[in-house]
Design a protein around this motif. Structure first.
Motif, short mmCIF file in Angstrom:
data_model
loop_
_atom_site.label_atom_id
_atom_site.label_comp_id
_atom_site.label_asym_id
_atom_site.label_seq_id
_atom_site.Cartn_x
_atom_site.Cartn_y
_atom_site.Cartn_z
N SER A 1 -12.08 -8.01 3.69
CA SER A 1 -11.34 -7.77 2.47
C SER A 1 -10.71 -6.39 2.61
O SER A 1 -11.41 -5.38 2.54
CB SER A 1 -12.27 -7.83 1.25
OG SER A 1 -11.56 -7.50 0.09
N SER B 1 -7.80 -3.55 1.45
CA SER B 1 -6.97 -3.17 0.31
C SER B 1 -5.51 -3.04 0.76
O SER B 1 -5.18 -2.19 1.58
CB SER B 1 -7.45 -1.85 -0.29
OG SER B 1 -7.51 -0.84 0.70
N ARG C 1 -3.67 0.90 -3.04
CA ARG C 1 -4.77 1.75 -3.48
C ARG C 1 -5.56 1.10 -4.61
O ARG C 1 -4.99 0.56 -5.55
CB ARG C 1 -4.24 3.10 -3.95
CG ARG C 1 -3.67 3.95 -2.80
CD ARG C 1 -3.14 5.25 -3.32
NE ARG C 1 -2.48 6.01 -2.26
CZ ARG C 1 -1.71 7.07 -2.49
NH1 ARG C 1 -1.51 7.47 -3.72
NH2 ARG C 1 -1.16 7.71 -1.49
N LEU C 2 -6.88 1.18 -4.48
CA LEU C 2 -7.78 0.56 -5.45
C LEU C 2 -8.50 1.62 -6.28
O LEU C 2 -8.66 2.76 -5.84
CB LEU C 2 -8.82 -0.30 -4.73
CG LEU C 2 -8.31 -1.42 -3.81
CD1 LEU C 2 -9.49 -2.07 -3.10
CD2 LEU C 2 -7.53 -2.44 -4.61
N LEU D 1 -16.72 0.25 -0.26
CA LEU D 1 -15.62 0.22 0.71
C LEU D 1 -15.89 1.15 1.88
O LEU D 1 -16.45 2.23 1.72
CB LEU D 1 -14.32 0.68 0.05
CG LEU D 1 -13.51 -0.30 -0.79
CD1 LEU D 1 -12.32 0.45 -1.40
CD2 LEU D 1 -13.00 -1.46 0.04
#
Length: 414
Positions: A302, A304, A307-308, A381
């Motif tokens: 997964s 990104s 930007r998360l 992450l």
């Protein structure tokens, strides 16, 4: 209602005019939250122009009084009309005993050494003795991730007491077979071990140590750093809306320690995170093009695409290094932090809903434990530089926060 603010010394005066009712309570909450995000820890509400205060409005005032108390700040009220003061007393406000003297009602904030870059102000505090450092032990072989070649012989049991900072690939469990389908990213700081299972789950699970219990997990590979952090560095933008990248923050840390490698923990407001996490265990089955090949990457990682978690409060920890001065044994564990590849790192991050943190010298263990015990971790992450488009390199950015760090040496190199 009209809401405005101005600075008076080191205090922000928020002037409110109109009805502080259920509708306007939300607007006042947003305005006060934004002041906290900007690093203001002394706030006074001028209520002279408020002619109606509901229970919802009172609840907002009580809530922010508690928020500021928890971060050693100050929240005060001034000039309420008589009818409003009666309601405030119900909420526990005693205006007759409050003082607006800017030297009172605020715990002494320790002052550190300050310096600045073009866009960021820094304040540093000495934590350990001069010359203190942390020792890094390597566990497992990260090159086996290419092709997902991990087997039972590659699994190690790791105990993580308060004095250990660790990160890598692992799982909660007592054996390889128990964890085989669930290996994923983990980090350990201050006796808290957080882990996101590589079974498609988006839930970040965690365990917290106490006097009678030390978390254990099965680890495929990891970086285990032991010792005390030597410095705490606060950072914040010199201009509103400016940010500092993970690479620039790492470069500042390495300059401060003056050594090729460093160990760090960051607690900061995110301006957006770039990274990846496994959503399939790399110990369940081998596959030639997994997990980084295409199109296998879609099934294994997964990543990104943008930007998360902007605006969240992030706990991140890892090992950083100058590329041309990195230990050969450490190299397989690291990835480029920025576009030019001059700085390398292995950094994991857990985002939480935003809460302010106190100024000055703060306690790492208390900060980390409080966030995990009272907050809601929204994932884990492995922070990476997105170099898929050479014309638009991207990486994780922060607004303001604190980081603890120490020079790092490899085990056996003393």
């Amino acid at each position: 209602m009209e809401i405005s603010s101005q600075k008076r010394g080191n205090t922000i005066i928020v002037t409110t005019v109109g009805r502080l009712d259920g509708y306007w309570a939300g607007h006042l909450t947003d305005a006060l939250d934004e002041l906290l995000r900007q690093g203001h820890h002394r706030i006074i509400i001028n209520l002279a122009g408020v002619h109606y205060l509901s229970s919802i409005g009172l609840r907002v005032l009580v809530s922010f009084k508690q928020k500021l108390k928890e971060i050693d700040g100050y929240f005060g009220l001034e000039n309420p009309p008589d009818r409003i003061e009666k309601i405030l007393k119900i909420g526990g406000f005693d205006l007759s005993s409050e003082s607006h003297d800017e030297t009172l009602n605020l715990k002494s904030i320790s002052q550190g050494d300050t310096f600045s870059s073009e866009s960021t102000s820094f304040e540093t505090f000495q934590m350990g003795e001069d010359g203190s450092e942390m020792v890094c032990r390597l566990l497992g072989d990260p090159t086996l991730l290419e092709g997902c070649l991990f087997t039972e012989r590659d699994s190690n049991t790791l105990s993580v007491p308060d004095s250990v900072m660790a990160l890598g690939l692992g799982a909660f469990g007592h054996s390889f077979k128990e964890c085989q389908n669930r290996f994923g990213e983990f980090l350990s700081i201050s006796g808290v071990t957080a882990y996101q299972a590589g079974d498609g789950s988006s839930i970040c699970d965690f365990l917290i140590s106490d006097e009678d219990y030390t978390p254990e997990l099965q680890v495929l590979y990891g970086l285990i750093c032991q010792g005390e952090f030597s410095q705490l560095m606060r950072f914040e933008p010199r201009i509103i809306d400016k940010i500092i990248s993970l690479e620039d923050l790492s470069n500042t840390i390495l300059d401060r320690v003056g050594t090729p490698m460093a160990c760090m923990v960051i607690v900061a407001e995110s301006a957006g995170l770039i990274g990846a996490s496994l959503h399939r265990s790399p110990a369940n089955q081998s596959q030639l093009d997994a997990p980084f090949g295409f199109p296998a990457m879609r099934d294994w990682l997964s990543f990104s695409a943008e930007r998360l978690d902007a605006g969240s409060l992030v706990i991140a920890c890892g090992v950083i290094s100058h590329k041309d001065r990195t230990s050969i044994s450490l190299m397989p564990f690291l990835r480029p932090l920025g576009g030019d590849g001059s700085h390398l790192g292995h950094v994991h991050a857990v985002p939480f809903s935003y809460v302010p943190i106190q100024k000055g010298l703060i306690d790492l263990n208390k900060t980390v434990r409080t966030l995990f015990e009272t907050g809601s971790a929204s994932g884990l992450l492995h922070l990476l530089c997105d170099d898929q488009d050479p014309t638009r390199l991207d990486q994780s950015n922060f607004k303001r926060g604190a980081c603890w760090f120490s020079p790092l040496i490899m085990e056996g190199s003393q």
